[in-house]
Design a protein around this motif. Structure first.
Motif, PDB file in Angstrom:
ATOM      1  N   PRO A   1       0.708  -1.165   0.083  1.00  0.00           N
ATOM      2  CA  PRO A   1       0.001  -0.130  -0.104  1.00  0.00           C
ATOM      3  C   PRO A   1       0.718   1.179  -0.046  1.00  0.00           C
ATOM      4  CG  PRO A   1      -0.720  -1.619   1.581  1.00  0.00           C
ATOM      5  CD  PRO A   1       0.473  -2.076   1.138  1.00  0.00           C
ATOM      6  N   MET A   2       1.890   1.134   0.704  1.00  0.00           N
ATOM      7  CA  MET A   2       2.931   2.109   0.730  1.00  0.00           C
ATOM      8  C   MET A   2       3.342   2.658  -0.660  1.00  0.00           C
ATOM      9  SD  MET A   2       4.605   2.135   4.530  1.00  0.00           S
ATOM     10  CE  MET A   2       5.207   0.279   4.410  1.00  0.00           C
ATOM     11  N   ARG A   3       3.287   1.601  -1.293  1.00  0.00           N
ATOM     12  CA  ARG A   3       3.921   1.962  -2.778  1.00  0.00           C
ATOM     13  C   ARG A   3       3.099   2.102  -3.842  1.00  0.00           C
ATOM     14  NH1 ARG A   3       9.426   0.226  -2.990  1.00  0.00           N
ATOM     15  NH2 ARG A   3      10.207  -1.072  -1.064  1.00  0.00           N
ATOM     16  N   ASN A   4       1.605   2.391  -3.178  1.00  0.00           N
ATOM     17  CA  ASN A   4       0.640   2.330  -4.145  1.00  0.00           C
ATOM     18  C   ASN A   4       0.251   1.366  -5.111  1.00  0.00           C
ATOM     19  OD1 ASN A   4      -0.151   4.978  -3.084  1.00  0.00           O
ATOM     20  ND2 ASN A   4       1.473   5.817  -4.643  1.00  0.00           N
ATOM     21  N   LEU A   5       0.688   0.236  -4.691  1.00  0.00           N
ATOM     22  CA  LEU A   5       0.448  -1.127  -5.423  1.00  0.00           C
ATOM     23  C   LEU A   5      -0.545  -2.074  -4.533  1.00  0.00           C
ATOM     24  CD1 LEU A   5       4.315  -1.947  -6.066  1.00  0.00           C
ATOM     25  CD2 LEU A   5       2.700  -1.111  -7.805  1.00  0.00           C
ATOM     26  N   ARG A   6      -1.174  -2.707  -5.441  1.00  0.00           N
ATOM     27  CA  ARG A   6      -2.044  -3.689  -5.013  1.00  0.00           C
ATOM     28  C   ARG A   6      -1.848  -5.015  -5.040  1.00  0.00           C
ATOM     29  NH1 ARG A   6      -7.109  -6.098  -6.099  1.00  0.00           N
ATOM     30  NH2 ARG A   6      -8.711  -6.183  -4.352  1.00  0.00           N
ATOM     31  N   PRO A   7      -1.637  -5.869  -4.056  1.00  0.00           N
ATOM     32  CA  PRO A   7      -1.039  -7.203  -4.132  1.00  0.00           C
ATOM     33  C   PRO A   7      -2.063  -8.055  -4.983  1.00  0.00           C
ATOM     34  CG  PRO A   7      -1.785  -6.876  -1.916  1.00  0.00           C
ATOM     35  CD  PRO A   7      -2.009  -5.571  -2.437  1.00  0.00           C
ATOM     36  N   ASP A   8      -1.645  -8.763  -5.917  1.00  0.00           N
ATOM     37  CA  ASP A   8      -2.695  -9.847  -6.693  1.00  0.00           C
ATOM     38  C   ASP A   8      -2.146 -11.197  -5.991  1.00  0.00           C
ATOM     39  OD1 ASP A   8       0.137 -10.451  -7.664  1.00  0.00           O
ATOM     40  OD2 ASP A   8      -0.175  -9.616  -9.612  1.00  0.00           O
TER      41      ASP A   8
ATOM     42  N   ALA B   1       1.395 -12.238  -5.844  1.00  0.00           N
ATOM     43  CA  ALA B   1       1.922 -11.568  -4.429  1.00  0.00           C
ATOM     44  C   ALA B   1       1.491 -12.301  -3.553  1.00  0.00           C
ATOM     45  CB  ALA B   1       1.535 -10.006  -4.200  1.00  0.00           C
ATOM     46  N   TYR B   2       0.224 -12.839  -3.202  1.00  0.00           N
ATOM     47  CA  TYR B   2      -0.227 -13.540  -1.927  1.00  0.00           C
ATOM     48  C   TYR B   2       0.290 -14.734  -2.180  1.00  0.00           C
ATOM     49  CZ  TYR B   2      -3.801 -10.565   0.018  1.00  0.00           C
ATOM     50  OH  TYR B   2      -4.473  -9.518   0.592  1.00  0.00           O
ATOM     51  N   ASN B   3       0.436 -15.576  -3.227  1.00  0.00           N
ATOM     52  CA  ASN B   3       0.956 -16.873  -3.085  1.00  0.00           C
ATOM     53  C   ASN B   3       2.732 -16.791  -3.119  1.00  0.00           C
ATOM     54  OD1 ASN B   3      -0.878 -17.975  -4.262  1.00  0.00           O
ATOM     55  ND2 ASN B   3      -0.393 -17.951  -6.421  1.00  0.00           N
ATOM     56  N   ALA B   4       3.379 -15.584  -3.085  1.00  0.00           N
ATOM     57  CA  ALA B   4       4.928 -15.515  -2.732  1.00  0.00           C
ATOM     58  C   ALA B   4       4.857 -15.445  -1.267  1.00  0.00           C
ATOM     59  CB  ALA B   4       5.481 -14.116  -3.366  1.00  0.00           C
TER      60      ALA B   4
ATOM     61  N   GLU C   1      -9.487 -14.898   0.092  1.00  0.00           N
ATOM     62  CA  GLU C   1     -11.013 -15.127  -0.246  1.00  0.00           C
ATOM     63  C   GLU C   1     -11.823 -13.984   0.303  1.00  0.00           C
ATOM     64  OE1 GLU C   1     -14.241 -18.621   0.220  1.00  0.00           O
ATOM     65  OE2 GLU C   1     -12.359 -18.576   1.322  1.00  0.00           O
ATOM     66  N   GLU C   2     -11.548 -13.392   1.244  1.00  0.00           N
ATOM     67  CA  GLU C   2     -12.436 -12.378   1.949  1.00  0.00           C
ATOM     68  C   GLU C   2     -12.135 -10.952   0.868  1.00  0.00           C
ATOM     69  OE1 GLU C   2     -10.816 -11.763   5.779  1.00  0.00           O
ATOM     70  OE2 GLU C   2     -11.438 -13.483   6.450  1.00  0.00           O
ATOM     71  N   LYS C   3     -10.854 -10.768   0.491  1.00  0.00           N
ATOM     72  CA  LYS C   3     -10.575  -9.677  -0.385  1.00  0.00           C
ATOM     73  C   LYS C   3     -10.789  -9.724  -1.672  1.00  0.00           C
ATOM     74  CE  LYS C   3      -7.153  -7.520   2.929  1.00  0.00           C
ATOM     75  NZ  LYS C   3      -5.740  -6.871   3.167  1.00  0.00           N
ATOM     76  N   GLY C   4     -11.478 -11.171  -2.150  1.00  0.00           N
ATOM     77  CA  GLY C   4     -11.816 -11.236  -3.367  1.00  0.00           C
ATOM     78  C   GLY C   4     -10.464 -11.446  -4.586  1.00  0.00           C
ATOM     79  N   ILE C   5      -9.481 -11.945  -3.700  1.00  0.00           N
ATOM     80  CA  ILE C   5      -8.164 -12.295  -4.360  1.00  0.00           C
ATOM     81  C   ILE C   5      -8.170 -13.737  -4.733  1.00  0.00           C
ATOM     82  CG2 ILE C   5      -5.959 -12.600  -4.503  1.00  0.00           C
ATOM     83  CD1 ILE C   5      -6.742  -9.493  -4.235  1.00  0.00           C
ATOM     84  N   GLU C   6      -8.375 -14.032  -6.082  1.00  0.00           N
ATOM     85  CA  GLU C   6      -8.510 -15.367  -6.845  1.00  0.00           C
ATOM     86  C   GLU C   6      -7.484 -16.451  -6.136  1.00  0.00           C
ATOM     87  OE1 GLU C   6      -9.457 -17.653 -11.025  1.00  0.00           O
ATOM     88  OE2 GLU C   6      -8.313 -15.460 -10.897  1.00  0.00           O
ATOM     89  N   HIS C   7      -8.101 -17.640  -5.940  1.00  0.00           N
ATOM     90  CA  HIS C   7      -6.882 -18.708  -5.831  1.00  0.00           C
ATOM     91  C   HIS C   7      -6.645 -19.601  -7.099  1.00  0.00           C
ATOM     92  CE1 HIS C   7      -9.066 -19.341  -1.445  1.00  0.00           C
ATOM     93  NE2 HIS C   7      -8.184 -18.306  -1.391  1.00  0.00           N
ATOM     94  N   ASP C   8      -5.399 -19.763  -7.411  1.00  0.00           N
ATOM     95  CA  ASP C   8      -5.036 -20.323  -8.575  1.00  0.00           C
ATOM     96  C   ASP C   8      -4.408 -21.751  -8.256  1.00  0.00           C
ATOM     97  OD1 ASP C   8      -2.356 -19.781  -7.798  1.00  0.00           O
ATOM     98  OD2 ASP C   8      -2.200 -18.458  -9.391  1.00  0.00           O
TER      99      ASP C   8
END
Length: 327
Positions: A129-136, A139-142, A164-171
């Motif tokens: 967030p501090m870098r004005n980036l939204r993790p996809d 990023a979550y997988n990392a 799941e709560e934030k609507g980030i797709e599980h792959d």
């Protein structure tokens, strides 16, 4: 071509080849940052990070590095286990106003996981967030991979729930990583729960994950779970890799479920896929012992019919070798 030269020849030979390409092959074309990135990739692909760093230091005054340059080097540092070098590079690049992307930070989070530095992995993730980036999802997988490497499955499970709560797709990487971590912790119940979650989401895993799951279920004497996985995939039009059938059929037969093993093999053949010689011989033995020659004939006919359309490769079943056995 440069990657091949970097692999088999010296550092100086690779640089000379780069210069020759500019002067003799791409005549009239002035090489820029894109070509410089190709040269760096050649060394990073071979994990020759000392050479890649040397090229960067020697040539970056001539070629203005960009974010892609940074990502190439960071990926090389990550693959080579040089996490601290990656962090230093991030500081250097930010100093010349070369701003990191999601890919940049994701690569560093992966690197932190490889280095087992979970605190740094979390810190980098929280900086999005501090870098004005939204993790996809990547990023979550990392971060998920970093947590699994450090065997913090409780936090990994919480992170998956957060996705799941934030609507980030599980792959597939999400599921594969979680299954792998839970299997390492030998937690059959948690693996089963995640499998149920996956099926409720109607997610279809890739072959690598399927084989891993099948192997785990069968090794833990749970052929019914393996059978559930098989049926779930067939319902969704997926015909599985032969190794998955090998694992499942062996487990089923060892638990006295020869009929189920026969049905799975039949389903494989119906979908135009060969069964292995090992599976067929195993079924042949069990079916003959049970006096169920009709099922054996059925498989034999299907195998030979498939051979007329798709010739078998080495290791594939070719049918009954000695028909007199069935008399």
């Amino acid at each position: 071509m440069l990657s091949r030269i970097a692999k088999f020849q010296t550092f100086e030979d690779t640089l000379e080849a780069f210069e020759r390409m500019e002067k003799n092959i791409f005549v009239g074309r002035k090489f820029g940052t894109d070509e410089f990135n190709v040269l760096l990739t050649a060394f990073c692909t071979q994990r020759q990070m000392k050479e890649a760093r040397s090229v960067f230091n020697r040539m970056h005054p001539r070629f203005s590095p960009n974010t892609k340059t940074m990502n190439i080097l960071l990926l090389g540092f990550k693959e080579s286990g040089c996490f601290s070098d990656g962090l230093r590079l991030l500081t250097e690049m930010e100093g010349v106003n070369c701003l990191p992307t999601i890919e940049t930070i994701t690569t560093l989070i992966h690197g932190a996981g490889v280095a087992r530095d979970i605190a740094k992995a979390r810190e980098l993730f929280e900086e999005f967030p501090m870098r004005n980036l939204r993790p996809d999802t990547g990023a979550y997988n990392a971060l998920l991979s970093s947590l699994v490497r450090c065997r913090d499955m409780e936090s990994a499970t919480g992170l998956m729930d957060e996705m799941e709560e934030k609507g980030i797709e599980h792959d597939n990487i999400t599921y594969h990583t979680m299954f792998f971590g839970l299997m390492k912790s030998k937690n059959l119940d948690s693996v089963s729960e995640l499998f149920d979650k996956m099926t409720k989401e109607n997610f279809v895993p890739k072959t690598r994950t399927v084989v891993m799951l099948m192997k785990f279920f069968c090794a833990n004497y749970q052929p019914d779970l393996g059978l559930n996985l098989w049926g779930y995939l067939l319902e969704r039009g997926r015909c599985q890799h032969g190794h998955a059938l090998d694992l499942l059929a062996t487990s089923l037969c060892s638990h006295g479920k020869v009929q189920e093993a026969f049905e799975c093999s039949k389903q494989m053949l119906e979908r135009g896929r060969h069964v292995s010689e090992a599976v067929f011989r195993m079924l042949e033995r069990f079916l003959l012992q049970a006096g169920d020659t009709e099922k054996l004939r059925t498989l034999d006919v299907m195998i030979k019919r498939l051979q007329n359309i798709l010739p078998p490769s080495r290791g594939h079943a070719t049918g009954i070798l000695y028909p007199t056995k069935m008399d």
